[in-house]
Design an enzyme around this catalytic site. Structure first.
Site, PDB file in Angstrom:
ATOM      1  N   ASP A  36       0.850  -1.191   0.000  1.00 32.31           N
ATOM      2  CA  ASP A  36       0.000   0.000   0.000  1.00 32.31           C
ATOM      3  C   ASP A  36       0.885   1.239   0.000  1.00 32.31           C
ATOM      4  OD1 ASP A  36      -3.198   0.381   0.587  1.00 32.31           O
ATOM      5  OD2 ASP A  36      -2.037   2.130   1.207  1.00 32.31           O
ATOM      6  N   VAL A  63       2.329   2.496  -6.645  1.00 35.85           N
ATOM      7  CA  VAL A  63       2.193   1.863  -7.960  1.00 35.85           C
ATOM      8  C   VAL A  63       2.613   2.779  -9.098  1.00 35.85           C
ATOM      9  CG1 VAL A  63       0.352   0.316  -7.187  1.00 35.85           C
ATOM     10  CG2 VAL A  63      -0.245   2.531  -8.206  1.00 35.85           C
ATOM     11  N   ASN A  89      -4.485  -3.880  -7.725  1.00 38.60           N
ATOM     12  CA  ASN A  89      -5.789  -3.468  -7.214  1.00 38.60           C
ATOM     13  C   ASN A  89      -5.881  -1.973  -6.924  1.00 38.60           C
ATOM     14  OD1 ASN A  89      -8.414  -3.862  -5.523  1.00 38.60           O
ATOM     15  ND2 ASN A  89      -6.937  -3.010  -4.051  1.00 38.60           N
ATOM     16  N   TYR A 159     -11.883   8.988 -14.478  1.00 34.05           N
ATOM     17  CA  TYR A 159     -11.869   7.650 -13.877  1.00 34.05           C
ATOM     18  C   TYR A 159     -12.406   6.621 -14.874  1.00 34.05           C
ATOM     19  CZ  TYR A 159     -13.142   3.877 -10.625  1.00 34.05           C
ATOM     20  OH  TYR A 159     -13.275   2.659  -9.998  1.00 34.05           O
ATOM     21  N   LYS A 163     -10.312   3.364 -16.501  1.00 35.56           N
ATOM     22  CA  LYS A 163     -10.723   1.972 -16.335  1.00 35.56           C
ATOM     23  C   LYS A 163     -11.016   1.314 -17.686  1.00 35.56           C
ATOM     24  CE  LYS A 163     -10.463   1.697 -11.853  1.00 35.56           C
ATOM     25  NZ  LYS A 163      -9.518   0.780 -11.180  1.00 35.56           N
TER      26      LYS A 163
END
Length: 296
Positions: A36, A63, A89, A159, A163
Protein backbone atom coordinates in the site's frame (compact mmCIF):
# COMPACT_ATOMS: atom_id res chain seq x y z
CA UNK A 1 -7.66 -24.47 0.44
CA UNK A 2 -8.12 -22.90 -2.99
CA UNK A 3 -4.84 -20.92 -2.90
CA UNK A 4 -2.67 -23.36 -0.95
CA UNK A 5 0.99 -22.23 -1.06
CA UNK A 6 0.34 -19.66 -3.80
CA UNK A 7 2.46 -16.52 -3.52
CA UNK A 8 0.27 -13.47 -4.09
CA UNK A 9 1.19 -9.78 -4.21
CA UNK A 10 -1.63 -7.25 -3.90
CA UNK A 11 -1.34 -3.50 -4.45
CA UNK A 12 -3.68 -1.14 -2.63
CA UNK A 13 -4.18 -3.85 -0.01
CA UNK A 14 -4.18 -1.58 3.01
CA UNK A 15 -7.91 -0.91 2.83
CA UNK A 16 -11.08 -1.71 0.94
CA UNK A 17 -11.21 -4.54 -1.57
CA UNK A 18 -7.45 -5.11 -1.46
CA UNK A 19 -7.52 -5.67 2.29
CA UNK A 20 -10.57 -7.94 2.01
CA UNK A 21 -8.85 -9.93 -0.73
CA UNK A 22 -5.64 -10.25 1.27
CA UNK A 23 -7.56 -11.67 4.24
CA UNK A 24 -9.53 -14.04 2.01
CA UNK A 25 -6.52 -15.28 0.03
CA UNK A 26 -4.56 -15.88 3.24
CA UNK A 27 -7.48 -17.84 4.69
CA UNK A 28 -7.41 -19.96 1.52
CA UNK A 29 -3.75 -20.86 2.03
CA UNK A 30 -1.91 -18.14 0.09
CA UNK A 31 1.17 -16.36 1.33
CA UNK A 32 0.34 -12.72 0.73
CA UNK A 33 2.60 -9.74 0.13
CA UNK A 34 0.48 -6.79 1.23
CA UNK A 35 1.36 -3.51 -0.48
CA UNK A 36 0.00 0.00 0.00
CA UNK A 37 1.15 3.56 -0.65
CA UNK A 38 -0.15 4.86 2.70
CA UNK A 39 2.52 4.18 5.35
CA UNK A 40 1.39 1.81 8.08
CA UNK A 41 -1.67 0.43 6.33
CA UNK A 42 -0.03 -2.66 4.85
CA UNK A 43 1.63 -3.45 8.18
CA UNK A 44 -1.73 -3.32 9.94
CA UNK A 45 -3.31 -5.71 7.44
CA UNK A 46 -0.32 -8.01 7.70
CA UNK A 47 -0.83 -8.05 11.46
CA UNK A 48 -4.47 -9.07 10.96
CA UNK A 49 -3.40 -11.92 8.67
CA UNK A 50 -0.78 -13.15 11.13
CA UNK A 51 -3.31 -13.02 13.96
CA UNK A 52 -5.42 -15.45 11.94
CA UNK A 53 -2.47 -17.78 11.42
CA UNK A 54 -1.58 -16.67 7.89
CA UNK A 55 1.79 -15.99 6.31
CA UNK A 56 2.39 -12.48 5.03
CA UNK A 57 4.86 -9.69 4.31
CA UNK A 58 4.07 -5.97 4.34
CA UNK A 59 5.49 -3.44 1.89
CA UNK A 60 5.09 0.32 1.48
CA UNK A 61 4.98 0.84 -2.29
CA UNK A 62 3.60 3.37 -4.76
CA UNK A 63 2.19 1.86 -7.96
CA UNK A 64 3.19 5.00 -9.88
CA UNK A 65 6.88 4.27 -9.24
CA UNK A 66 8.46 1.55 -11.37
CA UNK A 67 11.22 0.88 -8.84
CA UNK A 68 8.57 0.24 -6.18
CA UNK A 69 6.79 -2.32 -8.35
CA UNK A 70 10.06 -4.04 -9.23
CA UNK A 71 10.88 -4.01 -5.54
CA UNK A 72 7.51 -5.51 -4.67
CA UNK A 73 8.26 -8.53 -6.87
CA UNK A 74 11.80 -8.77 -5.48
CA UNK A 75 10.47 -8.81 -1.92
CA UNK A 76 7.94 -11.54 -2.76
CA UNK A 77 10.64 -13.68 -4.36
CA UNK A 78 13.09 -13.05 -1.52
CA UNK A 79 10.51 -13.92 1.12
CA UNK A 80 8.84 -16.90 -0.57
CA UNK A 81 10.97 -17.95 -3.52
CA UNK A 82 8.62 -16.94 -6.32
CA UNK A 83 5.48 -15.01 -7.28
CA UNK A 84 2.37 -16.75 -8.62
CA UNK A 85 -0.20 -13.96 -8.69
CA UNK A 86 0.06 -10.20 -9.04
CA UNK A 87 -3.23 -8.48 -8.24
CA UNK A 88 -2.96 -4.83 -9.30
CA UNK A 89 -5.79 -3.47 -7.21
CA UNK A 90 -4.78 0.09 -6.29
CA UNK A 91 -6.98 2.86 -7.62
CA UNK A 92 -8.12 6.41 -6.92
CA UNK A 93 -11.30 8.40 -7.74
CA UNK A 94 -11.57 11.88 -9.16
CA UNK A 95 -11.04 15.03 -7.06
CA UNK A 96 -14.39 16.11 -5.70
CA UNK A 97 -15.73 12.56 -6.06
CA UNK A 98 -18.01 13.26 -9.00
CA UNK A 99 -18.65 16.95 -8.33
CA UNK A 100 -16.01 18.44 -10.65
CA UNK A 101 -17.05 19.14 -14.27
CA UNK A 102 -14.68 17.77 -16.89
CA UNK A 103 -14.25 21.23 -18.42
CA UNK A 104 -12.93 22.47 -15.06
CA UNK A 105 -10.58 19.56 -14.45
CA UNK A 106 -6.81 19.84 -14.59
CA UNK A 107 -4.24 17.99 -16.65
CA UNK A 108 -2.46 17.21 -13.39
CA UNK A 109 -5.53 15.37 -12.10
CA UNK A 110 -5.91 13.49 -15.41
CA UNK A 111 -2.28 12.40 -15.33
CA UNK A 112 -2.45 11.30 -11.69
CA UNK A 113 -5.63 9.27 -12.18
CA UNK A 114 -4.09 7.46 -15.14
CA UNK A 115 -0.78 7.06 -13.29
CA UNK A 116 -2.48 5.12 -10.49
CA UNK A 117 -5.42 3.43 -12.21
CA UNK A 118 -3.77 2.43 -15.49
CA UNK A 119 -0.01 2.89 -15.42
CA UNK A 120 0.07 1.37 -11.94
CA UNK A 121 -1.40 -1.84 -13.32
CA UNK A 122 1.02 -1.82 -16.25
CA UNK A 123 4.02 -1.43 -13.92
CA UNK A 124 2.88 -4.10 -11.46
CA UNK A 125 2.09 -6.57 -14.22
CA UNK A 126 5.30 -5.87 -16.11
CA UNK A 127 7.42 -6.49 -13.03
CA UNK A 128 5.65 -9.76 -12.22
CA UNK A 129 5.52 -10.96 -15.84
CA UNK A 130 9.25 -10.41 -16.36
CA UNK A 131 10.02 -12.67 -13.39
CA UNK A 132 7.46 -15.29 -14.45
CA UNK A 133 8.80 -15.39 -18.02
CA UNK A 134 12.46 -15.49 -16.97
CA UNK A 135 11.81 -18.32 -14.53
CA UNK A 136 9.33 -20.23 -16.73
CA UNK A 137 6.79 -20.30 -13.92
CA UNK A 138 3.61 -19.06 -15.53
CA UNK A 139 1.12 -17.37 -13.24
CA UNK A 140 -1.85 -15.04 -13.04
CA UNK A 141 -2.09 -11.28 -13.49
CA UNK A 142 -5.25 -9.75 -12.06
CA UNK A 143 -6.56 -6.19 -12.03
CA UNK A 144 -9.38 -4.34 -10.36
CA UNK A 145 -11.14 -2.50 -13.15
CA UNK A 146 -14.67 -1.11 -12.75
CA UNK A 147 -18.17 -1.21 -14.15
CA UNK A 148 -17.30 2.33 -15.24
CA UNK A 149 -15.22 0.70 -17.97
CA UNK A 150 -18.47 -0.45 -19.61
CA UNK A 151 -20.83 2.42 -18.86
CA UNK A 152 -19.84 5.95 -17.85
CA UNK A 153 -20.24 7.00 -14.22
CA UNK A 154 -21.76 10.51 -14.09
CA UNK A 155 -19.16 12.95 -12.79
CA UNK A 156 -16.27 10.49 -13.24
CA UNK A 157 -15.08 11.01 -16.83
CA UNK A 158 -11.34 10.66 -16.12
CA UNK A 159 -11.87 7.65 -13.88
CA UNK A 160 -14.12 6.07 -16.52
CA UNK A 161 -11.48 6.59 -19.20
CA UNK A 162 -8.72 5.13 -17.03
CA UNK A 163 -10.72 1.97 -16.34
CA UNK A 164 -11.68 1.52 -19.99
CA UNK A 165 -7.95 1.61 -20.76
CA UNK A 166 -7.40 -1.13 -18.17
CA UNK A 167 -9.81 -3.40 -20.03
CA UNK A 168 -7.89 -2.89 -23.24
CA UNK A 169 -4.64 -3.71 -21.46
CA UNK A 170 -6.19 -6.93 -20.13
CA UNK A 171 -6.95 -8.13 -23.65
CA UNK A 172 -3.60 -7.08 -25.10
CA UNK A 173 -1.56 -8.55 -22.23
CA UNK A 174 -3.50 -11.82 -22.38
CA UNK A 175 -2.68 -12.09 -26.07
CA UNK A 176 1.02 -11.50 -25.48
CA UNK A 177 1.61 -13.41 -22.24
CA UNK A 178 -0.48 -16.48 -23.02
CA UNK A 179 2.40 -18.31 -24.67
CA UNK A 180 4.26 -18.13 -21.35
CA UNK A 181 1.40 -19.71 -19.43
CA UNK A 182 0.45 -16.39 -17.85
CA UNK A 183 -3.26 -15.61 -17.51
CA UNK A 184 -4.56 -12.03 -17.44
CA UNK A 185 -8.01 -11.04 -16.16
CA UNK A 186 -9.87 -8.25 -14.38
CA UNK A 187 -12.90 -7.94 -12.16
CA UNK A 188 -15.16 -4.95 -12.77
CA UNK A 189 -17.18 -4.20 -9.63
CA UNK A 190 -20.39 -2.21 -9.60
CA UNK A 191 -21.66 -2.49 -6.03
CA UNK A 192 -20.11 -3.75 -2.80
CA UNK A 193 -17.13 -1.42 -3.01
CA UNK A 194 -15.29 0.24 -0.15
CA UNK A 195 -16.66 3.41 1.40
CA UNK A 196 -13.01 4.33 2.08
CA UNK A 197 -12.67 4.99 -1.65
CA UNK A 198 -14.63 8.20 -1.08
CA UNK A 199 -12.66 9.19 2.02
CA UNK A 200 -9.22 10.80 2.45
CA UNK A 201 -6.21 8.45 2.49
CA UNK A 202 -5.64 9.10 6.18
CA UNK A 203 -9.22 8.13 7.13
CA UNK A 204 -9.89 5.11 9.35
CA UNK A 205 -10.20 1.86 7.40
CA UNK A 206 -13.85 0.87 7.87
CA UNK A 207 -13.91 -2.42 5.96
CA UNK A 208 -17.45 -1.79 4.73
CA UNK A 209 -19.18 -1.17 1.41
CA UNK A 210 -21.19 1.93 0.59
CA UNK A 211 -24.37 -0.11 0.86
CA UNK A 212 -23.50 -1.33 4.35
CA UNK A 213 -23.19 2.23 5.61
CA UNK A 214 -26.90 2.96 5.24
CA UNK A 215 -30.16 1.15 6.03
CA UNK A 216 -30.69 -1.62 3.47
CA UNK A 217 -34.03 -1.85 1.71
CA UNK A 218 -33.72 -4.10 -1.36
CA UNK A 219 -36.89 -2.67 -2.87
CA UNK A 220 -35.36 0.80 -3.01
CA UNK A 221 -32.20 -0.24 -4.86
CA UNK A 222 -31.55 0.44 -8.55
CA UNK A 223 -30.39 -3.12 -9.22
CA UNK A 224 -32.97 -5.63 -10.49
CA UNK A 225 -31.72 -8.35 -8.13
CA UNK A 226 -33.34 -8.21 -4.70
CA UNK A 227 -31.55 -9.83 -1.77
CA UNK A 228 -32.10 -9.39 1.94
CA UNK A 229 -28.53 -8.22 2.55
CA UNK A 230 -26.47 -5.48 0.90
CA UNK A 231 -23.53 -6.26 -1.40
CA UNK A 232 -20.25 -6.34 0.53
CA UNK A 233 -16.52 -6.30 -0.19
CA UNK A 234 -16.32 -10.07 0.07
CA UNK A 235 -18.69 -10.43 -2.90
CA UNK A 236 -16.03 -8.83 -5.10
CA UNK A 237 -13.13 -10.56 -3.36
CA UNK A 238 -14.74 -13.92 -4.11
CA UNK A 239 -14.47 -13.26 -7.85
CA UNK A 240 -10.85 -12.19 -7.45
CA UNK A 241 -10.20 -15.46 -5.61
CA UNK A 242 -11.69 -17.45 -8.47
CA UNK A 243 -9.70 -15.59 -11.13
CA UNK A 244 -6.46 -16.01 -9.18
CA UNK A 245 -7.01 -19.68 -8.43
CA UNK A 246 -6.45 -22.74 -10.59
CA UNK A 247 -10.25 -23.01 -10.93
CA UNK A 248 -10.00 -20.46 -13.75
CA UNK A 249 -6.96 -22.06 -15.40
CA UNK A 250 -8.36 -21.63 -18.93
CA UNK A 251 -9.68 -18.10 -18.51
CA UNK A 252 -7.63 -15.19 -19.82
CA UNK A 253 -8.34 -11.80 -21.37
CA UNK A 254 -11.61 -11.54 -19.44
CA UNK A 255 -13.10 -8.42 -17.83
CA UNK A 256 -15.93 -9.64 -15.65
CA UNK A 257 -18.62 -7.49 -14.08
CA UNK A 258 -18.94 -8.42 -10.42
CA UNK A 259 -21.75 -7.47 -8.01
CA UNK A 260 -23.76 -5.75 -10.72
CA UNK A 261 -27.01 -7.15 -9.35
CA UNK A 262 -28.39 -7.53 -12.85
CA UNK A 263 -27.86 -3.91 -13.90
CA UNK A 264 -26.00 -4.91 -17.05
CA UNK A 265 -29.06 -6.92 -18.08
CA UNK A 266 -30.99 -3.67 -18.45
CA UNK A 267 -31.82 -1.77 -21.60
CA UNK A 268 -32.35 1.93 -22.13
CA UNK A 269 -35.60 1.22 -23.99
CA UNK A 270 -38.66 1.49 -21.76
CA UNK A 271 -40.91 -1.54 -22.13
CA UNK A 272 -44.23 -2.08 -20.35
CA UNK A 273 -43.70 -3.72 -16.97
CA UNK A 274 -46.34 -6.37 -17.72
CA UNK A 275 -44.84 -7.36 -21.08
CA UNK A 276 -45.13 -11.12 -21.43
CA UNK A 277 -47.09 -11.56 -18.21
CA UNK A 278 -50.58 -11.59 -19.70
CA UNK A 279 -52.06 -14.68 -21.28
CA UNK A 280 -52.24 -12.94 -24.66
CA UNK A 281 -48.96 -11.21 -25.51
CA UNK A 282 -50.71 -9.18 -28.22
CA UNK A 283 -53.10 -7.60 -25.72
CA UNK A 284 -52.74 -5.46 -22.67
CA UNK A 285 -50.43 -2.43 -22.62
CA UNK A 286 -48.36 -3.19 -25.72
CA UNK A 287 -48.51 -0.22 -28.12
CA UNK A 288 -50.60 -0.70 -31.24
CA UNK A 289 -47.68 -0.40 -33.67
CA UNK A 290 -45.65 -3.00 -31.74
CA UNK A 291 -48.69 -5.30 -31.55
CA UNK A 292 -49.01 -5.09 -35.34
CA UNK A 293 -45.36 -6.12 -35.73
CA UNK A 294 -45.91 -9.11 -33.43
CA UNK A 295 -49.02 -10.13 -35.40
CA UNK A 296 -47.00 -10.09 -38.62
Amino acid sequence: MRMQDKIVAITGAGSGLGREGALLFAAEGARVVVSDAVPGRSQKVAGEIKALGGSTTAVDADVRVEADMNGLVDIAVEAYGRIDVMWANAGIPEPGFGMQPLAESSLEDWNNIFAVNTTGIYLAWKAAARWMIANKRGGALLATSSAASFTAYPGFPMYTASKAAVNGLVRAAALEFGKFGIRVNALCPTHGMSVNFALPAEAEVLGKSYEEMQPWDPDKRAMPLRLERPPVLRDNANLALFLASDESSYMSGQTIQSTDGGQFARTSIIFPTDLGQSEDITSGSIPEDLREQIDR
